[in-house]
Design a protein around this motif. Structure first.
Motif, PDB file in Angstrom:
ATOM      1  N   LYS A   7       6.479 -42.169  -2.087  1.00 34.52           N
ATOM      2  CA  LYS A   7       7.105 -41.739  -0.827  1.00 34.52           C
ATOM      3  C   LYS A   7       8.577 -41.908  -1.324  1.00 34.52           C
ATOM      4  O   LYS A   7       9.449 -41.070  -0.284  1.00 34.52           O
ATOM      5  N   LEU A   8       9.124 -42.973  -1.211  1.00 31.73           N
ATOM      6  CA  LEU A   8      10.762 -43.081  -0.678  1.00 31.73           C
ATOM      7  C   LEU A   8      11.250 -44.184  -2.004  1.00 31.73           C
ATOM      8  O   LEU A   8      10.768 -45.030  -2.463  1.00 31.73           O
ATOM      9  N   LEU A   9      12.701 -43.513  -2.217  1.00 33.64           N
ATOM     10  CA  LEU A   9      13.554 -45.065  -2.792  1.00 33.64           C
ATOM     11  C   LEU A   9      14.530 -44.847  -2.289  1.00 33.64           C
ATOM     12  O   LEU A   9      15.345 -44.536  -2.094  1.00 33.64           O
ATOM     13  N   THR A  10      15.102 -45.955  -2.525  1.00 34.35           N
ATOM     14  CA  THR A  10      16.205 -46.706  -2.124  1.00 34.35           C
ATOM     15  C   THR A  10      17.370 -46.964  -3.485  1.00 34.35           C
ATOM     16  O   THR A  10      16.451 -47.835  -4.390  1.00 34.35           O
ATOM     17  N   VAL A  11      18.533 -46.402  -3.581  1.00 36.36           N
ATOM     18  CA  VAL A  11      19.158 -46.331  -4.788  1.00 36.36           C
ATOM     19  C   VAL A  11      20.168 -47.140  -4.669  1.00 36.36           C
ATOM     20  O   VAL A  11      21.353 -46.853  -3.587  1.00 36.36           O
ATOM     21  N   PHE A  12      20.180 -48.265  -5.093  1.00 43.08           N
ATOM     22  CA  PHE A  12      21.188 -49.388  -4.727  1.00 43.08           C
ATOM     23  C   PHE A  12      22.063 -50.382  -5.739  1.00 43.08           C
ATOM     24  O   PHE A  12      21.363 -51.733  -6.039  1.00 43.08           O
ATOM     25  N   PHE A  13      22.744 -49.436  -6.157  1.00 43.41           N
ATOM     26  CA  PHE A  13      23.934 -49.804  -7.314  1.00 43.41           C
ATOM     27  C   PHE A  13      25.231 -49.438  -7.462  1.00 43.41           C
ATOM     28  O   PHE A  13      26.020 -49.321  -6.067  1.00 43.41           O
ATOM     29  N   GLY A  14      26.188 -50.520  -7.765  1.00 41.63           N
ATOM     30  CA  GLY A  14      27.551 -50.887  -7.294  1.00 41.63           C
ATOM     31  C   GLY A  14      28.063 -52.301  -6.741  1.00 41.63           C
ATOM     32  O   GLY A  14      28.999 -51.468  -7.484  1.00 41.63           O
ATOM     33  N   ALA A  15      27.365 -53.169  -6.769  1.00 40.45           N
ATOM     34  CA  ALA A  15      27.822 -54.600  -7.078  1.00 40.45           C
ATOM     35  C   ALA A  15      28.683 -54.675  -8.690  1.00 40.45           C
ATOM     36  O   ALA A  15      29.391 -55.797  -8.002  1.00 40.45           O
ATOM     37  N   ASN A  16      27.689 -54.390  -9.611  1.00 41.93           N
ATOM     38  CA  ASN A  16      28.305 -54.314 -11.107  1.00 41.93           C
ATOM     39  C   ASN A  16      29.142 -53.574 -11.478  1.00 41.93           C
ATOM     40  O   ASN A  16      29.982 -54.734 -11.714  1.00 41.93           O
ATOM     41  N   ASP A  17      28.143 -52.335 -11.400  1.00 41.66           N
ATOM     42  CA  ASP A  17      29.479 -51.190 -11.474  1.00 41.66           C
ATOM     43  C   ASP A  17      30.987 -51.861 -11.430  1.00 41.66           C
ATOM     44  O   ASP A  17      31.533 -51.287 -11.206  1.00 41.66           O
ATOM     45  N   ALA A  18      31.401 -52.103  -9.929  1.00 37.00           N
ATOM     46  CA  ALA A  18      32.350 -52.635  -9.874  1.00 37.00           C
ATOM     47  C   ALA A  18      33.527 -54.094  -9.964  1.00 37.00           C
ATOM     48  O   ALA A  18      34.103 -54.060  -9.241  1.00 37.00           O
ATOM     49  N   CYS A  19      32.366 -54.806 -10.830  1.00 34.41           N
ATOM     50  CA  CYS A  19      33.557 -55.896 -11.802  1.00 34.41           C
ATOM     51  C   CYS A  19      34.948 -54.807 -12.371  1.00 34.41           C
ATOM     52  O   CYS A  19      35.114 -53.454 -12.628  1.00 34.41           O
TER      53      CYS A  19
END
Length: 264
Positions: free
Chosen positions: A92-104
């Motif tokens: 029903k709900l999904l948090t999408v929490f990426f970017g800390a590693n992409d931003a290396c």
């Protein structure tokens, strides 16, 4: 020879009437990297308590993962042809929490170019199974970093800020409920929009005591950081997804008084 009566009591027989098909709990999936993975005793635990008996909060955090890896793994644990059923719980709900590693910084093995980062987030948000499940997606921007704690140069405050801004703009474009965690942490640390000078968290700026209390190693969160994230996520849900606050969701199994036919 006399026999004394047994003091043991017999176990009541199980009901012989057929029960309804087993019920399943809808899910609230937390998809992200290590910041999500290690939140089970703090952020995820509090969220589980908030949704107790209504949604199962599932931690799908993967240490070291980037958005590109997140898209790949999502398609494996929630394939495109997945649909809610009597055995498959609806997400029903999904948090999408990426970017800390992409931003290396470029040259680091985890670095993901900014355009690829956004394309990967789009891929997750538009994943066919999420449409089938009618999943509400909550996008979370990467948080700031503290270069003083990090020590090395794999991540910088300015470079991470670009990824946070891009994620925030994607949320605005797609009209998604978005937790702008970068701005939340930075404001807590005393930063204001439009302020001149070196960016808070950079070694070009004075060391920030508040940011140091939110981040345990310059990247991952302290308990205080997770509590702030929890409070801000609840604010997003209450204002952007009010139908998904616990009071608006049914208990999967009835209250004990209802089971016994006791009027409130």
């Amino acid at each position: 020879m006399s026999h004394s009566p047994s003091n043991s009591t017999s176990t009541p027989p199980l009901p012989t009437t057929s029960l309804p098909h087993p019920k399943i709990y809808p899910q609230f999936v937390l998809l992200g990297d290590s910041i999500t993975q290690i939140s089970s005793l703090t952020f995820a635990a509090r969220l589980s308590e908030w949704y107790s008996r209504r949604l199962d909060v599932i931690n799908r955090g993967f240490s070291g993962y980037t958005s590109r890896m997140g898209l790949e793994v999502l398609q494996q644990f929630l394939p495109a042809d997945s649909a809610p059923s009597t055995t498959t719980p609806p997400v029903k709900l999904l948090t999408v929490f990426f970017g800390a590693n992409d931003a290396c910084v470029p040259g680091h093995p985890q670095h993901v170019p900014l355009d690829t980062y956004i394309a990967s987030l789009r891929g997750i948000i538009n994943h066919p199974a999420l449409k089938t499940h009618d999943t509400k997606v909550i996008l979370i921007t990467p948080p700031p970093v503290d270069e003083y704690q990090l020590g090395g140069g794999d991540r910088t405050a300015a470079h991470t800020a670009k990824y946070a801004r891009a994620a925030r703009e994607l949320g605005e474009e797609l009209h998604l409920p978005t937790l702008d965690l970068w701005t939340t942490f930075m404001r807590k640390a005393g930063w204001t929009e439009g302020s001149s000078g070196a960016l808070t968290g950079s070694k070009d700026a004075p060391r920030n005591e508040v940011l140091g209390k939110l981040l345990v190693d310059g990247l991952h969160f302290t308990d205080e950081g997770y509590h702030l994230m929890y409070d801000e996520l609840l604010d997003v849900i209450m204002h952007k997804l009010p139908d998904f606050i616990p009071e608006k969701l049914p208990m999967i199994f009835p209250d004990w008084k209802d089971k016994l036919g006791i009027e409130a």
